[in-house]
Design a protein around this motif. Structure first.
Motif, PDB file in Angstrom:
ATOM      1  N   ASP B  11       0.719  -1.068   0.048  1.00  0.00           N
ATOM      2  CA  ASP B  11       0.044   0.011   0.137  1.00  0.00           C
ATOM      3  C   ASP B  11       0.852   1.183   0.121  1.00  0.00           C
ATOM      4  N   HIS B  56       0.664   2.408  -5.385  1.00  0.00           N
ATOM      5  CA  HIS B  56       0.565   1.062  -4.783  1.00  0.00           C
ATOM      6  C   HIS B  56       1.252  -0.080  -5.787  1.00  0.00           C
ATOM      7  N   ARG B 126     -11.083   4.114  -0.303  1.00  0.00           N
ATOM      8  CA  ARG B 126     -10.530   5.538  -0.024  1.00  0.00           C
ATOM      9  C   ARG B 126      -9.119   5.311  -0.018  1.00  0.00           C
ATOM     10  N   ARG B 128      -7.620   3.958  -2.553  1.00  0.00           N
ATOM     11  CA  ARG B 128      -7.279   2.914  -3.552  1.00  0.00           C
ATOM     12  C   ARG B 128      -7.654   3.322  -4.779  1.00  0.00           C
TER      13      ARG B 128
END
Lengths: 246, 246
Positions: B11, B56, B126, B128
């Motif tokens: 992440d 990411h 959120r 992402r």
């Protein structure tokens, strides 16, 4: 007064559950305060289901009676503005008849349970899946799950805090599917007991690991005894997907 | 010394990017410290790509040379234990030849860009996805995107901080697909310029909104001028998906 039906998406992580609580934040409280912010009215929100702390929703249905004259789209946008920064949004809004009830008119609820089935813990999906590091046999889980489908006394899969009048429920669907390194469990019924989906998923995970046979699962159901429960799966993998109405 | 190739998921939200930075946390620093924790060695990690802050990875490839004798599976498990609680995990680990290089041996990089295309902001996703509230015409975006596929001077879609020797790159794939209320953009090339994917996505979003025609996009490419860029999409929707090797 106009009755509005709202479809809600939320991240259950920060909340003590959907229903208003004395001791912590709830989805209901956030929604009622947002509607108050828009209308100035003290409104009570009724939901199709009561999700636990940490459980998410992709399409929860709720209703509220509002005196202010406002178009559904405008109401949705205004509530969403007031809900910031809480992780709750209205994704659809319509007016319904006064006898339509989000909870009592609902004829089917469906849930999704997501298991991340790999060695490494989740990163992007932390708080969104249950991490099971041992390899699960999804086909065996699906086959075993079919013994739970139908009308049964689900006492084994029922929380001690369950307020339902009867432990007898009719499970319409319990499907287990593998998607890469995720195992998805789809459950649908007119209504569920408290913790029923998580308890069924917990026991199915034991079948997936080979610790339980399909027969062990049937025996757990037939025991009608909470002591026969193998495992209650954690809330973070559970999603309320949809409420269906006639 | 044994060279290990690791596949990494992370992440990007909490990091200043993949590459080690003087002034903030990076994926490289976390990985090198975790390997140090396992082996006691000062190890340099080399990655297939340099992702920006907030970007990411689903399958970034890196390599590191390690003196300690350890099996790949044990190394993966030990690094993952040391990486806690950072949102980075090793999802695969193998030994490779000494001339295998995560960056220089890589023949294709692929990215996914996720746009959430609905009125309501994201809750569960959120950080992402990129939230675009205006309805996008994904078919028009896909058609326009095809003019960027092939060998071109991508100066328009290049950050001023780009360190590449040449602005000429060969784009193998740029596909736009709608999945419900998400629009996914898939991009693949041997290598990309800094900000190239985000800049292409930003301009495609203008096509999707009807603000740009397919011809406007072609003219932007042909201008070979950063001033011709319509919009740079934010990092949180971008995922490094895979690095391919011969």
């Amino acid at each position: 007064m106009t009755r509005f039906a709202l479809t809600i998406e939320f991240d259950g992580g920060p909340f003590f559950g959907l229903q208003r609580q004395k001791d912590g934040p709830s989805v209901q409280q956030s929604l009622e305060e947002a509607i108050h912010g828009v209308t100035g009215e003290e409104v009570r929100v009724h939901a199709a289901g009561r999700t636990d702390a940490g459980v998410h929703a992709l399409g929860m249905r709720v209703h509220a009676d509002i005196a202010k004259e406002i178009a559904p789209f405008r109401l949705m946008e205004a509530i969403n503005a007031h809900l910031r920064p809480d992780p709750i949004v209205v994704i659809a809004c319509e007016t319904v008849d006064d006898d339509w009830h989000a909870r009592f008119s609902c004829v089917e609820r469906s849930y999704l349970y997501r298991i991340l089935n790999r060695r490494a813990r989740p990163t992007l999906d932390r708080g969104r899946v249950w991490h099971v590091a041992t390899e699960l046999d999804a086909a065996a889980m699906h086959e075993a799950a079919q013994s739970l489908v139908g009308r049964h006394d689900f006492t084994t899969f029922r929380s001690v805090h369950c307020q339902s009048d009867s432990p007898v429920k009719t499970l319409d669907r319990l499907d287990v599917e593998r998607h890469g390194n995720e195992v998805h469990i789809h459950a649908a019924a007119r209504s569920f007991l408290h913790h029923q989906v998580r308890s069924m998923v917990g026991c199915l995970s034991l079948v997936g690991k080979g610790q339980w046979t399909a027969q062990d699962l049937r025996h757990a159901l037939e025991a009608r005894d909470r002591q026969a429960l193998g495992l209650n799966a954690p809330p973070e993998g559970l999603y309320f997907v949809e409420a269906a109405y006639p």
